[in-house]
Design an enzyme around this catalytic site. Structure first.
Site, PDB file in Angstrom:
ATOM      1  N   SER A 232       0.836  -1.197   0.000  1.00  0.00           N
ATOM      2  CA  SER A 232       0.000   0.000   0.000  1.00  0.00           C
ATOM      3  C   SER A 232       0.869   1.245   0.000  1.00  0.00           C
ATOM      4  O   SER A 232       2.051   1.210   0.353  1.00  0.00           O
ATOM      5  CB  SER A 232      -0.903   0.018   1.228  1.00  0.00           C
ATOM      6  N   ASP A 233       0.269   2.363  -0.385  1.00  0.00           N
ATOM      7  CA  ASP A 233       0.913   3.654  -0.168  1.00  0.00           C
ATOM      8  C   ASP A 233       0.718   4.031   1.296  1.00  0.00           C
ATOM      9  O   ASP A 233      -0.124   3.476   1.996  1.00  0.00           O
ATOM     10  CB  ASP A 233       0.326   4.714  -1.104  1.00  0.00           C
ATOM     11  N   TRP A 234       1.479   5.011   1.752  1.00  0.00           N
ATOM     12  CA  TRP A 234       1.535   5.365   3.163  1.00  0.00           C
ATOM     13  C   TRP A 234       0.205   6.001   3.601  1.00  0.00           C
ATOM     14  O   TRP A 234      -0.146   7.095   3.189  1.00  0.00           O
ATOM     15  CB  TRP A 234       2.692   6.318   3.394  1.00  0.00           C
ATOM     16  N   GLY A 236      -2.662   4.336   3.025  1.00  0.00           N
ATOM     17  CA  GLY A 236      -3.620   3.903   2.009  1.00  0.00           C
ATOM     18  C   GLY A 236      -4.204   2.535   2.245  1.00  0.00           C
ATOM     19  O   GLY A 236      -4.649   1.885   1.298  1.00  0.00           O
TER      20      GLY A 236
END
Length: 687
Positions: A232-234, A236
């Site tokens: 995941s993105d930070w 997200g």
């Protein structure tokens, strides 16, 4: 592996920084602070994952005081070179600098298509075209992983606007998605096999990207057979259920705790595992994918490395800036030749060149020339600054034009600038705009009264050239009043030198636009951006109604003439295309001759386009090649089209309808020189 060891690999935590001052106890003392840390398993020889943002170099602001790295130009500048070899070299340089610091995962490989010229993060991406974006991203990823460092591909998928990105639902026809943004990712992934794919913040067709089983399980891991891991993105990862949709690792867990009230893959995932909601097979698959990429790239086999050659890396930054600068317009004032008096106006040209802001920011060797805080809403507001890299175009112009009298005016007052313009033979106006992560720009104008400044200066002196240092297209109400326009993007730590070399004629400009410059927002699919300016945290929905017809494809479909077309770029020499020969059946193969008809060496980028398909108009870039030629030199070029660019995606496969397919070779999407038509047979295939 024990359950504790396996679950530990599934959560990445963020290192201490100026914006995130709390130290996480899961990060051992002495670990270089960076964007992410995942503990290893020492008893099994599994190394910890140490992650750094790396879109434009090894990022460092706020994490490691005193650390510097090569600050590369914007990815748009790299794509404007149309030079895949340069993209690979840039990836190798970033990876060498990362490895020297102990980082073994780079959050690089930005592939999202430029669907909206207001997107604050377009400068981190490559283009509006899936072929160009996919090829350039693949070469960068290959370069990174050749150095034994894992690269991601990001942000998967449709992260094409930054406004309230955590609450944005990006809606698109699924088949059109496969023909556009997903095709860019598909090309990059199949060519480069990145160790990880980072999901986007936004929803896609109602489901968050990190919880989107269609995107991750069905397309990425199913149709494409991807063997690496999905992270995941930070901030997200909205819930542990993302694991069921195919997400393998939560990153930036502290931000998830802030946004979603809990770390998704911590206690909640363990509880789901214990009561059977997370199958044992799925947990094993999550861990296996992470380990597989570690071993495939070889981060477990690291040997000591020598210090990176920073001078060589500066040369790569310089080459990207040189080859990425696009000469948009020139009525004879460039290159600067006999000008005795030159006025340089605005854009902090006496200090340096701007860089985009956000997680891609890089402190160059020697530090920034200046940092001017701007601020803004949301988590990324603290990252919004005007970063000036210490490469002064003014100083570099004085080095290259020692016999000219060069006067500088800061451009803060049009009246003062006009006085300087009247005293000069030639005026060079530098215009800048701050763009960055977390914020979309509201319109395409230049801020701080710069449009009025340019208009006033051009009225006083028609021999005016404008140098744009921006991360997106701008409207140009002054276009007809100025002699020349140069798009320099965010040109990196050697940008001032590259700009001066192009203006002085030491370097022949060869960049080509990787995205279309509209006349105004009225030409774009969304003249009004939904919820632009809404408070942080406001949900919004963007219907990407253009589907696969992104950028130049949209202009061809709607019959509009843009201000500057995709692929456009002028040179100080001339080129001709001759003797087109095209064959077809399964795909299109085109051969033609490129001739330098001018009196100086230069580089051209001939482009092959599909201009229609049976029963419909359709514009598609089928191929390109950067060609370096001496005066009078000719070279034969052969381009082979990827069949997916000739096909439509429908009912789970690519389909080419039988019939005639017109193609053309040209200098841009609208400047087409040679045309032919080939017959293609009916074909259906899966990739």
């Amino acid at each position: 592996m024990t359950d504790d060891e396996r679950f530990a690999l599934l959560v990445g935590v963020m290192g201490k920084s100026e914006l995130w001052p709390l130290r996480d106890e899961r990060i051992p003392e002495g670990t270089p602070m960076s964007a992410g840390y995942v503990p290893g398993v020492p008893r099994l020889g599994v190394p910890a994952l140490k992650m750094s943002d790396a879109s434009l170099g090894v990022t460092n602001p706020g994490f490691r005081p005193g650390d510097t790295a090569t600050a590369l130009p914007a990815s748009l500048a790299l794509a404007a070179s149309f030079n895949p070899a340069l993209s690979r070299a840039s990836g190798q340089a970033i990876a060498r600098e990362a490895r020297s610091r102990g980082f073994n995962v780079l959050l690089a490989g930005g592939i999202n298509l430029a669907r909206d010229p207001r997107n604050g993060r377009n400068f981190e991406y490559l283009s509006e075209d899936p072929l160009l974006s996919g090829i350039m991203a693949a070469e960068s990823i290959i370069g990174i992983q050749q150095e034994g460092v894992i690269s991601t591909a990001k942000h998967y998928c449709l992260n094409c606007n930054e406004t309230n990105r955590h609450w944005l639902d990006a809606v698109i026809d699924p088949d059109a998605h496969r023909e556009s943004d997903l095709l860019a990712f598909e090309i990059a992934i199949e060519r480069a096999q990145p160790g990880a794919v980072m999901t986007a913040y936004n929803k896609v067709n109602g489901d968050y990207a990190a919880a989107n089983t269609v995107l991750i399980n069905d397309v990425l891991k199913g149709a494409w057979g991807y063997r690496g891991w999905a992270m995941s993105d930070w901030g997200g990862t909205p819930g542990w259920e993302c694991a069921l949709a195919g997400l393998d690792q939560e990153c930036g867990a502290q931000i998830d705790a802030l946004l979603w009230q809990s770390e998704a893959f911590g206690d909640r995932l363990r509880a789901a595992y214990l009561d059977g909601r997370l199958p044992k097979e799925r947990l094993s698959d999550m861990v296996r994918r992470i380990l597989r990429s570690m071993f495939a790239v070889g981060i477990d086999q690291w040997e000591p490395v020598s210090a990176p050659d920073m001078a060589a890396h500066n040369e790569i930054a310089l080459q990207i800036a040189r080859q990425g600068i696009v000469l948009l317009q020139n009525r004879g004032v460039l290159p600067l030749k006999a000008a005795a008096r030159i006025a340089v106006i605005g854009g902090y040209a006496q200090r340096g060149v701007p860089a985009g802001c956000g997680s891609s920011a890089v402190v160059p060797p020697g530090g920034y020339a200046e940092v001017i805080p701007i601020g803004g809403p949301g988590l990324a507001g603290g990252l919004r600054n005007l970063h000036l890299l210490p490469s002064s175009p003014l100083d570099e112009m004085r080095k290259r034009l020692p016999h000219a009298q060069i006067e500088f005016d800061p451009g803060i007052s049009p009246a003062e600038a006009v006085l300087a313009a009247r005293r000069a033979d030639v005026v060079i106006v530098f215009a800048i705009r701050v763009e960055g992560e977390g914020v979309d720009i509201p319109d395409l104008s230049l801020p701080w009264g710069q449009d009025a400044l340019i208009a006033a200066v051009a009225a006083a002196n028609p021999n005016t050239a404008v140098v744009l240092e921006t991360g997106n297209p701008v409207v140009m109400p002054w276009r007809d009043s100025v002699n020349a326009i140069v798009q320099a993007w965010y040109p990196g730590q050697a940008g001032g030198q590259a700009i001066a070399e192009v203006l002085a004629g030491e370097v022949n400009p060869s960049g080509r636009l990787p995205l279309t410059f509209p006349v105004d927002l009225g030409q774009t699919p969304r003249p009004q951006l939904p919820e632009l300016g809404a408070p942080w945290g406001t949900p919004s929905t963007i219907h990407y109604c253009e589907g696969a017809e992104v950028g130049y494809r949209w202009y061809a479909r709607t019959g509009q003439a843009p201000m500057f077309a995709f692929g456009h770029g002028l040179s100080y020499t001339g080129f001709e295309y001759r003797e087109l020969a095209v064959t077809g059946e399964d795909t299109v193969i085109a051969s033609f001759t490129v001739v330098n008809t001018g009196d100086r060496a230069g580089a051209d980028v001939p482009q092959l386009y599909l201009t229609a398909a049976p029963g419909e108009p359709r514009s598609r870039l089928l191929g390109f090649e950067r060609v370096e030629l001496e005066p009078g030199q000719a070279r034969r070029v052969t381009l082979r089209a990827d069949p997916r660019l000739l096909a439509r995606y429908d009912a789970g496969c690519w389909r080419i309808e039988p019939g005639g397919y017109p193609v053309a070779v040209g200098a841009s999407a609208v400047d087409l020189k040679l045309a032919a038509e080939v017959e293609l047979a009916r074909r259906a295939f899966r990739r």
